[in-house]
Motif scaffolding. Structure first.
Motif, PDB file in Angstrom:
ATOM      1  N   GLU A 137      69.765  31.816  20.354  1.00  0.00           N
ATOM      2  CA  GLU A 137      70.773  31.330  19.409  1.00  0.00           C
ATOM      3  C   GLU A 137      70.344  30.090  18.634  1.00  0.00           C
ATOM      4  O   GLU A 137      71.027  29.691  17.690  1.00  0.00           O
ATOM      5  CB  GLU A 137      72.083  31.059  20.151  1.00  0.00           C
ATOM      6  CG  GLU A 137      72.706  32.339  20.698  1.00  0.00           C
ATOM      7  CD  GLU A 137      73.966  32.100  21.514  1.00  0.00           C
ATOM      8  OE1 GLU A 137      74.184  30.964  21.995  1.00  0.00           O
ATOM      9  OE2 GLU A 137      74.729  33.068  21.669  1.00  0.00           O
ATOM     10  N   PHE A 138      69.242  29.478  19.045  1.00  0.00           N
ATOM     11  CA  PHE A 138      68.696  28.299  18.366  1.00  0.00           C
ATOM     12  C   PHE A 138      67.195  28.484  18.242  1.00  0.00           C
ATOM     13  O   PHE A 138      66.628  29.429  18.789  1.00  0.00           O
ATOM     14  CB  PHE A 138      68.980  27.018  19.168  1.00  0.00           C
ATOM     15  CG  PHE A 138      70.434  26.757  19.436  1.00  0.00           C
ATOM     16  CD1 PHE A 138      71.302  26.372  18.426  1.00  0.00           C
ATOM     17  CD2 PHE A 138      70.952  26.896  20.720  1.00  0.00           C
ATOM     18  CE1 PHE A 138      72.640  26.130  18.679  1.00  0.00           C
ATOM     19  CE2 PHE A 138      72.290  26.652  20.979  1.00  0.00           C
ATOM     20  CZ  PHE A 138      73.131  26.270  19.957  1.00  0.00           C
ATOM     21  N   PHE A 139      66.541  27.564  17.548  1.00  0.00           N
ATOM     22  CA  PHE A 139      65.083  27.560  17.525  1.00  0.00           C
ATOM     23  C   PHE A 139      64.579  27.521  18.960  1.00  0.00           C
ATOM     24  O   PHE A 139      65.137  26.817  19.801  1.00  0.00           O
ATOM     25  CB  PHE A 139      64.555  26.297  16.830  1.00  0.00           C
ATOM     26  CG  PHE A 139      64.641  26.293  15.327  1.00  0.00           C
ATOM     27  CD1 PHE A 139      63.649  26.870  14.564  1.00  0.00           C
ATOM     28  CD2 PHE A 139      65.700  25.664  14.687  1.00  0.00           C
ATOM     29  CE1 PHE A 139      63.697  26.834  13.174  1.00  0.00           C
ATOM     30  CE2 PHE A 139      65.758  25.620  13.306  1.00  0.00           C
ATOM     31  CZ  PHE A 139      64.761  26.213  12.547  1.00  0.00           C
ATOM     32  N   SER A 140      63.496  28.243  19.225  1.00  0.00           N
ATOM     33  CA  SER A 140      62.795  28.089  20.497  1.00  0.00           C
ATOM     34  C   SER A 140      61.769  26.971  20.310  1.00  0.00           C
ATOM     35  O   SER A 140      61.462  26.597  19.166  1.00  0.00           O
ATOM     36  CB  SER A 140      62.078  29.383  20.885  1.00  0.00           C
ATOM     37  OG  SER A 140      60.925  29.583  20.078  1.00  0.00           O
ATOM     38  N   PRO A 141      61.213  26.424  21.388  1.00  0.00           N
ATOM     39  CA  PRO A 141      60.183  25.397  21.215  1.00  0.00           C
ATOM     40  C   PRO A 141      59.007  25.871  20.353  1.00  0.00           C
ATOM     41  O   PRO A 141      58.522  25.114  19.503  1.00  0.00           O
ATOM     42  CB  PRO A 141      59.761  25.086  22.650  1.00  0.00           C
ATOM     43  CG  PRO A 141      61.025  25.320  23.437  1.00  0.00           C
ATOM     44  CD  PRO A 141      61.620  26.553  22.809  1.00  0.00           C
ATOM     45  N   THR A 142      58.583  27.125  20.522  1.00  0.00           N
ATOM     46  CA  THR A 142      57.469  27.595  19.689  1.00  0.00           C
ATOM     47  C   THR A 142      57.897  27.848  18.248  1.00  0.00           C
ATOM     48  O   THR A 142      57.082  27.732  17.327  1.00  0.00           O
ATOM     49  CB  THR A 142      56.800  28.850  20.289  1.00  0.00           C
ATOM     50  OG1 THR A 142      57.790  29.864  20.484  1.00  0.00           O
ATOM     51  CG2 THR A 142      56.101  28.531  21.599  1.00  0.00           C
ATOM     52  N   ASP A 143      59.179  28.162  18.030  1.00  0.00           N
ATOM     53  CA  ASP A 143      59.695  28.251  16.657  1.00  0.00           C
ATOM     54  C   ASP A 143      59.562  26.900  15.961  1.00  0.00           C
ATOM     55  O   ASP A 143      59.273  26.819  14.765  1.00  0.00           O
ATOM     56  CB  ASP A 143      61.176  28.649  16.623  1.00  0.00           C
ATOM     57  CG  ASP A 143      61.464  30.060  17.080  1.00  0.00           C
ATOM     58  OD1 ASP A 143      60.532  30.896  17.134  1.00  0.00           O
ATOM     59  OD2 ASP A 143      62.642  30.331  17.400  1.00  0.00           O
ATOM     60  N   LEU A 144      59.789  25.833  16.719  1.00  0.00           N
ATOM     61  CA  LEU A 144      59.694  24.491  16.142  1.00  0.00           C
ATOM     62  C   LEU A 144      58.262  24.167  15.720  1.00  0.00           C
ATOM     63  O   LEU A 144      58.050  23.431  14.752  1.00  0.00           O
ATOM     64  CB  LEU A 144      60.223  23.435  17.113  1.00  0.00           C
ATOM     65  CG  LEU A 144      61.722  23.475  17.375  1.00  0.00           C
ATOM     66  CD1 LEU A 144      62.099  22.436  18.433  1.00  0.00           C
ATOM     67  CD2 LEU A 144      62.514  23.259  16.101  1.00  0.00           C
ATOM     68  N   VAL A 145      57.282  24.719  16.439  1.00  0.00           N
ATOM     69  CA  VAL A 145      55.889  24.536  16.025  1.00  0.00           C
ATOM     70  C   VAL A 145      55.677  25.165  14.652  1.00  0.00           C
ATOM     71  O   VAL A 145      55.080  24.554  13.763  1.00  0.00           O
ATOM     72  CB  VAL A 145      54.904  25.126  17.062  1.00  0.00           C
ATOM     73  CG1 VAL A 145      53.468  25.082  16.545  1.00  0.00           C
ATOM     74  CG2 VAL A 145      55.019  24.384  18.392  1.00  0.00           C
TER      75      VAL A 145
END
Length: 137
Positions: free
Chosen positions: A39-47
């Motif tokens: 439902e939110f950015f994942s940590p790797t999405d943030l990369v």
């Protein structure tokens, strides 16, 4: 320069991160293929988001110095994950699309294209992560 980021585990594979200088927060969630709700950015999405934002910021700096207005330029980053031997980011496919109305010289294009390699996020990525970049003028 250093910046403090505080991360608090909220349970259910979710975290809240606080950027201490601004007190801005963001939440992360594990992706659905790794037990989260997505439902939110994942940590790797943030990369991937950091990579795209970094390229755009460096391009902005270069463009401003050259009197180029990049307003409306868009960057799309598709993050591909590897499952084996370890779960990790395998590839960042990046498309940079400039507004059709923006007329750039070959020299300006080269300067802007070189910003991808100057991006500090790119310089911080593991060399096994493939980065494919496409420019659309």
């Amino acid at each position: 320069m250093s910046v403090e980021i505080n991360v608090e585990y909220k349970g259910n594979l979710r975290c809240t991160s606080t950027h201490c200088p601004s007190r801005m927060t963001l939440e992360t969630d594990a992706p659905t293929d790794n037990g989260g709700k997505g439902e939110f950015f994942s940590p790797t999405d943030l990369v991937a988001a950091a990579f795209g934002s970094c390229i755009m910021t460096i391009m902005g700096l270069v463009a401003e110095r050259g009197g180029i207005d990049l307003k409306g330029t868009k960057i799309s980053v598709t993050k591909e994950m590897a499952a084996a031997p370890l779960r990790r980011i395998e590839n960042l496919k990046t498309t940079i699309t400039f507004p059709k109305s923006l007329k750039l010289s070959d020299q300006d294009r080269k300067k802007l294209e070189n910003t991808v390699t100057m991006c500090p996020v790119k310089q911080s990525l593991h060399p096994d992560i493939k980065v494919e970049t496409k420019f659309v003028y």
